[in-house]
Design a protein around this motif. Sequence first.
Motif, PDB file in Angstrom:
ATOM      1  N   LEU A  64       0.812  -1.214   0.000  1.00 12.51           N
ATOM      2  CA  LEU A  64       0.000   0.000   0.000  1.00 12.51           C
ATOM      3  C   LEU A  64       0.846   1.265   0.000  1.00 12.51           C
ATOM      4  O   LEU A  64       0.329   2.367  -0.159  1.00 12.51           O
ATOM      5  N   SER A 109      -5.044   4.242   3.722  1.00 12.30           N
ATOM      6  CA  SER A 109      -4.653   2.947   4.273  1.00 12.30           C
ATOM      7  C   SER A 109      -5.614   2.500   5.356  1.00 12.30           C
ATOM      8  O   SER A 109      -5.973   1.314   5.431  1.00 12.30           O
ATOM      9  N   SER A 147       3.090   3.006   8.634  1.00 10.77           N
ATOM     10  CA  SER A 147       2.271   2.565   7.501  1.00 10.77           C
ATOM     11  C   SER A 147       3.079   2.473   6.210  1.00 10.77           C
ATOM     12  O   SER A 147       2.570   1.995   5.193  1.00 10.77           O
TER      13      SER A 147
END
Length: 495
Positions: free
Chosen positions: A144, A396, A341
């Motif tokens: 991602l 996300s 992330s």
Amino acid sequence: MSSPVLDLISSFVFIDRTSIQPIYLQVAQQVINAVQRGYLLVGAKLPGTRALSEALQVHRKTVIAIYNELDAQGWVEVMPNKGTFIVNQSHQMKIDKPYQKLVSLAKYPDRTGFLFRQSPVLDNPFESSDCRLIFNDGQPDIRLTQMQHLSRCYSASMKRKHNLRRLTRYQAEGSEYFRSQLSNYLNFSRGLHISKSNLLITRSVEMSLYIISQILLSKGDHVLVGDLSMFSANMVFQKMGARVLTVPVDERGMDIDYIRTHFNPGQVRMVYLTSHHHYPTTVTLSAQRRIALLQLAQEYGFVIVEDDYDYDFQYEQTAVMPLASGDVDGMVVYIGSFGKSLAPAFRTGFVVAPDNLIAEMRKYLSIIDQQGDVIMEQALAEMIAEGEIHRHLKKSLKIYRERRNLFCEILDTCFSDIVTFEKPSGGLALWTTWDKSLSLFQLANLCRNQELFIPKNILYQNSTLSAMRLGFGHLNENEIEEALMVLRRGVEKIS
């Protein structure tokens, strides 16, 4: 007729004809190693150039180059009309007799010839596997990550002249621009009230804990952690010689009343906790216990180390602020990982603490990481300033929320007879409690044969507990369904 020295040289010299290193240097280095290790004694006469060229199957000029190199470095002496002899280069090394056992000079020693301290405490608890599907303890999906934007920011930072100048200077305190942007980001997102002087930039949470322990802990100090707790943190504390003691954890987090009733003021040096989502059970420390812990820290005089390892992953509308946001007495040291992330190579650790402690920590950081990563910090700072981090995290979170919901739905549908769990309000893992009659380690072995790897560090099974911390963030929806079906088939085989 070959000589013993010629036979010896022929036995240990290996020539790699595909190497970019010249052959004469390869052989010269191996002869030097042989002298250093006592295979070739001082005073030994080396073979003639023709004999050695035939034995090694190289040109005679190559052997001449070998001897010239050895002579230039002082390992041999050429005596006219007598030959070439090994000499003692240092005139201090005395070898009484050669080693009886000849070992390949192309091989580095397997073991040291001296004793040193070994630490079983620091043994790596992680396993690896080539299985197509893997459960972990709650890691993000690097697929991602917006690699194009990251690489663009990084490339632009590399081209700026003022950044290139910084690469030639020591930057132990980290990029000033990054610290300014990160402090603003933490103030906005986590309710802190800090400036850049309250930040220490590290490579990871583990590095942060190591530096904190070096300064705040001494041998024999009592460190309280949750039962269960983050194993990597426990390893750091134990390595410092601290005594790690556990505090019960329930659905409201660490039991603060237990600390008050079982310990006296001055007896505890540090309390380490993951207040946002307790590791591994994912429960959140309640508001009442947060207040009680801050008050107890001030009363008892212990340090609170708050590890907010997954604060960014919150799925509910109401965000729980960290303990550090309510600390007015300077009792909390707040640590985390920025960019969780993102792909691991783009993450960085940080410590938030009062100015005087940060100043001391910088001294230790300058020893183990004097340069820092100026270019990466600059790129991350620009992503904060441009709002790219916020946009990426928002996208996300939507995906991770959907994955959490699907994971919970399948567990409710297919595992309700053997598994109980609470849907977490955030994070990238679920704490699942299993039927005690099942052997989780046997289940993991069966699943491995079906291309699903379940590492031991996410399994918790003893006489009183049978649980797994199952990460879902790194799996897409198809992978979640496939992995859980493999897990279900494994359960049916051992039931």
